[in-house]
Design an enzyme around this catalytic site. Structure first.
Site, PDB file in Angstrom:
ATOM      1  N   CYS A 125       0.864  -1.162   0.000  1.00 41.15           N
ATOM      2  CA  CYS A 125       0.000   0.000   0.000  1.00 41.15           C
ATOM      3  C   CYS A 125       0.901   1.211   0.000  1.00 41.15           C
ATOM      4  O   CYS A 125       2.110   1.089   0.170  1.00 41.15           O
ATOM      5  CB  CYS A 125      -0.846   0.042   1.277  1.00 41.15           C
ATOM      6  SG  CYS A 125      -1.736  -1.482   1.563  1.00 41.15           S
ATOM      7  N   ARG A 128       1.337   1.786  -5.969  1.00 38.99           N
ATOM      8  CA  ARG A 128       1.554   0.759  -4.943  1.00 38.99           C
ATOM      9  C   ARG A 128       0.270   0.014  -4.576  1.00 38.99           C
ATOM     10  O   ARG A 128       0.312  -1.018  -3.911  1.00 38.99           O
ATOM     11  CB  ARG A 128       2.115   1.397  -3.672  1.00 38.99           C
ATOM     12  CG  ARG A 128       3.440   2.081  -3.857  1.00 38.99           C
ATOM     13  CD  ARG A 128       3.871   2.736  -2.570  1.00 38.99           C
ATOM     14  NE  ARG A 128       4.155   1.748  -1.545  1.00 38.99           N
ATOM     15  CZ  ARG A 128       5.330   1.177  -1.356  1.00 38.99           C
ATOM     16  NH1 ARG A 128       6.338   1.490  -2.130  1.00 38.99           N
ATOM     17  NH2 ARG A 128       5.500   0.300  -0.400  1.00 38.99           N
ATOM     18  N   TRP A 133      -3.951  -1.774  -1.352  1.00 44.09           N
ATOM     19  CA  TRP A 133      -4.017  -2.991  -2.188  1.00 44.09           C
ATOM     20  C   TRP A 133      -4.346  -4.096  -1.203  1.00 44.09           C
ATOM     21  O   TRP A 133      -3.533  -4.457  -0.367  1.00 44.09           O
ATOM     22  CB  TRP A 133      -2.669  -3.210  -2.865  1.00 44.09           C
ATOM     23  CG  TRP A 133      -2.683  -4.304  -3.876  1.00 44.09           C
ATOM     24  CD1 TRP A 133      -3.027  -4.196  -5.198  1.00 44.09           C
ATOM     25  CD2 TRP A 133      -2.304  -5.674  -3.674  1.00 44.09           C
ATOM     26  NE1 TRP A 133      -2.892  -5.408  -5.817  1.00 44.09           N
ATOM     27  CE2 TRP A 133      -2.459  -6.338  -4.917  1.00 44.09           C
ATOM     28  CE3 TRP A 133      -1.861  -6.406  -2.581  1.00 44.09           C
ATOM     29  CZ2 TRP A 133      -2.173  -7.681  -5.077  1.00 44.09           C
ATOM     30  CZ3 TRP A 133      -1.588  -7.744  -2.735  1.00 44.09           C
ATOM     31  CH2 TRP A 133      -1.742  -8.373  -3.978  1.00 44.09           C
ATOM     32  N   ASN A 139       1.034  -0.081   6.150  1.00 44.44           N
ATOM     33  CA  ASN A 139       1.441  -0.867   4.981  1.00 44.44           C
ATOM     34  C   ASN A 139       2.203  -2.072   5.512  1.00 44.44           C
ATOM     35  O   ASN A 139       3.197  -1.908   6.221  1.00 44.44           O
ATOM     36  CB  ASN A 139       2.343  -0.003   4.078  1.00 44.44           C
ATOM     37  CG  ASN A 139       3.008  -0.811   2.975  1.00 44.44           C
ATOM     38  OD1 ASN A 139       2.479  -1.825   2.542  1.00 44.44           O
ATOM     39  ND2 ASN A 139       4.165  -0.370   2.534  1.00 44.44           N
ATOM     40  N   GLY A 140       1.734  -3.272   5.191  1.00 44.07           N
ATOM     41  CA  GLY A 140       2.391  -4.480   5.700  1.00 44.07           C
ATOM     42  C   GLY A 140       1.348  -5.462   6.197  1.00 44.07           C
ATOM     43  O   GLY A 140       0.168  -5.352   5.843  1.00 44.07           O
ATOM     44  N   GLU A 154       9.399 -13.083 -20.597  1.00 41.07           N
ATOM     45  CA  GLU A 154       9.100 -11.696 -20.258  1.00 41.07           C
ATOM     46  C   GLU A 154       8.004 -11.137 -21.177  1.00 41.07           C
ATOM     47  O   GLU A 154       7.109 -10.435 -20.722  1.00 41.07           O
ATOM     48  CB  GLU A 154      10.392 -10.860 -20.326  1.00 41.07           C
ATOM     49  CG  GLU A 154      10.240  -9.376 -20.093  1.00 41.07           C
ATOM     50  CD  GLU A 154       9.642  -8.998 -18.743  1.00 41.07           C
ATOM     51  OE1 GLU A 154       9.462  -9.868 -17.872  1.00 41.07           O
ATOM     52  OE2 GLU A 154       9.306  -7.808 -18.583  1.00 41.07           O
ATOM     53  N   LYS A 157       4.459  -9.674 -19.805  1.00 44.28           N
ATOM     54  CA  LYS A 157       3.995  -8.305 -20.096  1.00 44.28           C
ATOM     55  C   LYS A 157       2.589  -8.332 -20.661  1.00 44.28           C
ATOM     56  O   LYS A 157       1.744  -7.538 -20.282  1.00 44.28           O
ATOM     57  CB  LYS A 157       4.892  -7.622 -21.127  1.00 44.28           C
ATOM     58  CG  LYS A 157       6.171  -6.950 -20.744  1.00 44.28           C
ATOM     59  CD  LYS A 157       6.168  -5.900 -19.703  1.00 44.28           C
ATOM     60  CE  LYS A 157       6.072  -6.466 -18.325  1.00 44.28           C
ATOM     61  NZ  LYS A 157       7.263  -6.538 -17.556  1.00 44.28           N
ATOM     62  N   GLU A 170      -0.135  -9.419 -17.973  1.00 38.90           N
ATOM     63  CA  GLU A 170      -0.396  -8.529 -16.840  1.00 38.90           C
ATOM     64  C   GLU A 170      -1.125  -7.253 -17.229  1.00 38.90           C
ATOM     65  O   GLU A 170      -1.886  -6.723 -16.437  1.00 38.90           O
ATOM     66  CB  GLU A 170       0.884  -8.218 -16.043  1.00 38.90           C
ATOM     67  CG  GLU A 170       1.896  -7.393 -16.754  1.00 38.90           C
ATOM     68  CD  GLU A 170       3.162  -7.194 -15.930  1.00 38.90           C
ATOM     69  OE1 GLU A 170       3.070  -7.088 -14.714  1.00 38.90           O
ATOM     70  OE2 GLU A 170       4.242  -7.126 -16.538  1.00 38.90           O
ATOM     71  N   HIS A 226       6.889 -30.775 -26.567  1.00 37.97           N
ATOM     72  CA  HIS A 226       6.605 -31.643 -25.419  1.00 37.97           C
ATOM     73  C   HIS A 226       5.275 -31.283 -24.755  1.00 37.97           C
ATOM     74  O   HIS A 226       5.058 -31.596 -23.596  1.00 37.97           O
ATOM     75  CB  HIS A 226       7.756 -31.567 -24.412  1.00 37.97           C
ATOM     76  CG  HIS A 226       9.066 -32.027 -24.993  1.00 37.97           C
ATOM     77  ND1 HIS A 226       9.339 -33.342 -25.236  1.00 37.97           N
ATOM     78  CD2 HIS A 226      10.130 -31.319 -25.433  1.00 37.97           C
ATOM     79  CE1 HIS A 226      10.539 -33.446 -25.785  1.00 37.97           C
ATOM     80  NE2 HIS A 226      11.042 -32.226 -25.917  1.00 37.97           N
ATOM     81  N   LYS A 282       2.793  -2.137  -7.740  1.00 44.05           N
ATOM     82  CA  LYS A 282       4.167  -2.001  -8.186  1.00 44.05           C
ATOM     83  C   LYS A 282       5.166  -2.696  -7.277  1.00 44.05           C
ATOM     84  O   LYS A 282       6.116  -3.294  -7.741  1.00 44.05           O
ATOM     85  CB  LYS A 282       4.494  -0.514  -8.306  1.00 44.05           C
ATOM     86  CG  LYS A 282       5.856  -0.219  -8.902  1.00 44.05           C
ATOM     87  CD  LYS A 282       5.879  -0.492 -10.377  1.00 44.05           C
ATOM     88  CE  LYS A 282       7.240  -0.336 -10.996  1.00 44.05           C
ATOM     89  NZ  LYS A 282       7.335  -1.102 -12.250  1.00 44.05           N
TER      90      LYS A 282
END
Ligand code: F6R
Length: 612
Positions: free
Chosen positions: A2, A27, A73, A99-100, A485, A489, A492, A508, A607
């Protein structure tokens, strides 16, 4: 995960807080809230983005010179008005932002319920507000002391800020595990999860350390103590951040700005670290550990997400030219698997934010087992940067778009510099080859500029495939992590399912997915396993699959087979990821924009992932 922000001084707090929340919205952005003292303690919170909170408080009393604010968040309890922060104590005299995660919150909550407290939210943070109030009533009638006592009872991670109607002259903050920075103005103070809300008011900051708390009063010196009550001398640092770095600068989204910044960010990352004339690389931050690196029998890279992908590119580079065995581990797996770590191992932690909880914890584990830990971080002064023995900053500048772009290429640049430097010192590379590679690396920013010119072609391809339901990304060797990657991208920010695979592994399993509906993006540049990748493309074409190929300029063989091609400049195999990544970033970006997705703040993401 957060963002927290606070102000105490002579100015009106609200404009500072709301602007700060907008800077921290990367965040977390599922709800936001604000608490301001002006004789009364007024708390306002709202589900949704900060703009919705702004709308909501338009007709409310938001006057006052002391306040705290939060953008959330969700971890405990769904996003709604009640679970949003700030949380008030039962009497409504105290407000807290957090935050936590308070891991033992349910034990404390049960105890408080037994004593008659009634909770309104499902959060762990509200429990802390109630606990502080309980201590104020029963143990010590002093806010700072009550906060300190409460923090000695909680297990978990926190960055908190607390204000109280009964002690309206102070703002109390504390930190363990989650970041907290205090900005020092003229008789006024700003607090935030990172320096971005602070930089426009002051450049003098103090990063609070774990287990420290501060009592902040306007026009007074900062009073910092440990939670065992030992007074600390504040270590004031000067921010190098510029306000212009935090704005979109004419681009529609931060992500696009950051993609286009890559020629500069890669250049900044190399600045002062290459002496091309005398043929050497200097990574000043880790020079004290150079001999250990040279002697290392093994390097373990720990990271998450995109940073983990950069670690994989690093593995190919370090093994290829410096001939050091490398293991790349997800930090979240590493920390729980009882890893084998030797004292002569070098552990490299890679993190853009420098705050990722799993990476931080993996570092602690490696540390307790005696390994040397080096960091590759973007955010200066971040927790990971401070938890490692030494490290190199990527100097990519603030990355605000939630999807990592320029930080990734900067991380690869550092790993390339490290590989070259170690190869030279270990004598695993010929002088002439070292020279060639170093020259080519210096030239990469120009080649990135050229690669960015593929944007128009990519936009056309994005328009064709914006409705695809699945994508496959394939690459081999150095281009395998690029495929991973590219897929990350896309999923997300556009919410299209995408998978990255080593091209040869396709047969496979994933080959069963191939049909006329599913585009396969293949990174088919002209070095290494080029011929093999062509065979993989033929296998897809034989099953009527669609190929979008990233090829080297002038390529003929892949062009004949592929349905769409994106040409990138020729470079050394080792540096191809620095170029091939760019079109994949642009492809995801354009597809997401066409699909009307929130590119800079994708759903469910934040983030910096400061929780497990
Ligand atoms: C993807 C992305 C994430 C991060 C991951 C690690 O675009 O941004 O996958 O790479 O959460 O974050 P850092 O690098 O801050 O440790």
């Amino acid at each position: 995960m957060c963002g927290i922000v606070g102000y105490i001084g002579e100015k009106q707090a609200y404009p500072i807080l709301i602007k700060g929340l907008k800077r921290l919205e990367y965040r977390g952005y599922d709800s936001a809230g604000i608490a301001i003292l002006n004789g009364e303690l007024n708390t306002f919170k709202k589900i949704g983005k900060v703009s919705e909170l702004e709308e909501y408080v338009k007709d409310k009393n938001i006057n006052g010179n002391i306040g705290i604010a939060h953008t959330r968040w969700a971890t405990h309890g769904e996003p709604n008005d009640i679970n949003a922060h700030p949380h008030n104590s039962q009497s409504k005299n105290i407000a807290i932002i957090h935050n936590g995660i308070i891991e033992n919150y349910s034990i404390i909550k049960d105890e408080l319920i037994k004593r008659g407290y009634k909770f309104s939210s499902e959060t762990d943070s509200e429990v802390l507000a109630y606990l502080i109030e309980d201590i104020l009533k029963n143990v010590k009638n002093d806010l700072a002391e009550a906060v300190r006592i409460a923090l000695n009872q909680v297990i978990g991670a926190y960055a908190i800020a607390v204000i109280s109607k009964n002690e309206p002259d102070k703002l109390i903050v504390a930190k363990k595990g989650s970041p907290l920075v205090i900005g020092i103005g003229k008789g006024e103070f700003f607090i935030a999860s990172d320096a971005t809300p602070i930089v426009e008011y002051t450049k003098d900051v103090v990063y609070l350390n774990d287990f420290e708390f501060a009592v902040i009063k306007k026009n007074e010196e900062l009073d910092i103590r440990t939670i065992s009550n030992k007074r600390q001398t504040p270590y004031i640092q000067r921010l190098e951040l510029e306000l212009s770095q935090l704005e979109k600068g004419g681009y529609e989204h931060f992500m696009l700005k950051e993609i286009y910044e890559q020629p500069r960010s890669i250049r900044d990352c190399m600045r002062g670290r290459i002496n091309a004339e005398e043929d050497f690389v200097i990574l000043g931050g880790i020079s004290d550990y150079e001999q250990k690196l040279i002697n290392a029998k093994r390097i373990i890279i720990i990271a998450c997400g995109t940073s983990w992908h950069a670690g994989l590119v690093g593995e190919y580079m370090l093994e290829d030219i410096a001939r050091i065995p490398v293991e790349v581990e997800y930090a979240s797996e590493f920390r729980y698997k009882n890893p084998i770590i030797y004292e002569d191992d070098i552990v490299i932690a890679i993190s853009q934010s420098g705050e990722t909880a799993d990476t931080l914890e993996a570092i602690e584990i490696a540390k307790t087992r005696g390994a040397t830990i080096l960091g590759i971080c973007n955010v200066v002064g971040s927790s990971i940067a401070r938890a490692t023995h030494a490290g190199s900053y990527t100097h990519a500048g603030p990355e605000i778009g939630v999807a990592s772009t320029k930080a990734f290429t900067a991380q690869i640049t550092i790993l390339a510099l490290l590989s070259l430097s170690l190869a030279q010192k270990k004598g695993t590379i010929k002088k002439s080859r070292f020279h060639q590679l170093l020259n080519e690396l210096t030239n990469i920013p120009k080649l990135v500029e050229e690669t960015l010119k593929t944007d128009d072609v990519i936009l056309k391809i994005a328009k064709i495939f914006s409705n695809a339901r699945n994508f496959l990304y394939l690459g081999r060797g150095y281009n395998f992590p690029v495929a991973l990657e590219g897929a990350l991208k896309l999923k997300e920010i556009s919410y299209i399912h995408a998978e990255g695979y080593p091209a040869a592994e396709m047969k496979h399993g994933p080959i069963a997915l191939i049909d006329q509906e599913m585009p396969t993006v293949v990174i088919a540049t002209n070095r290494g396993t080029y011929e093999k990748v062509i065979s993989n493309i033929q296998e897809i074409k034989a099953r009527k699959g669609i190929i979008i190929a990233i090829v080297t300029k002038g390529d003929k063989a892949v062009k004949e087979l592929a349905d769409y091609v994106i040409e990138i400049p020729e470079t050394e195999e080792m540096f191809v990821p620095l170029l091939a990544t760019i079109p994949l970033q642009l492809l995801s970006y354009h597809i997401a924009v066409i699909r009307n997705c929130n590119v800079d703040q994708p759903r469910n993401l934040a983030k910096s992932v400061t929780v497990e």
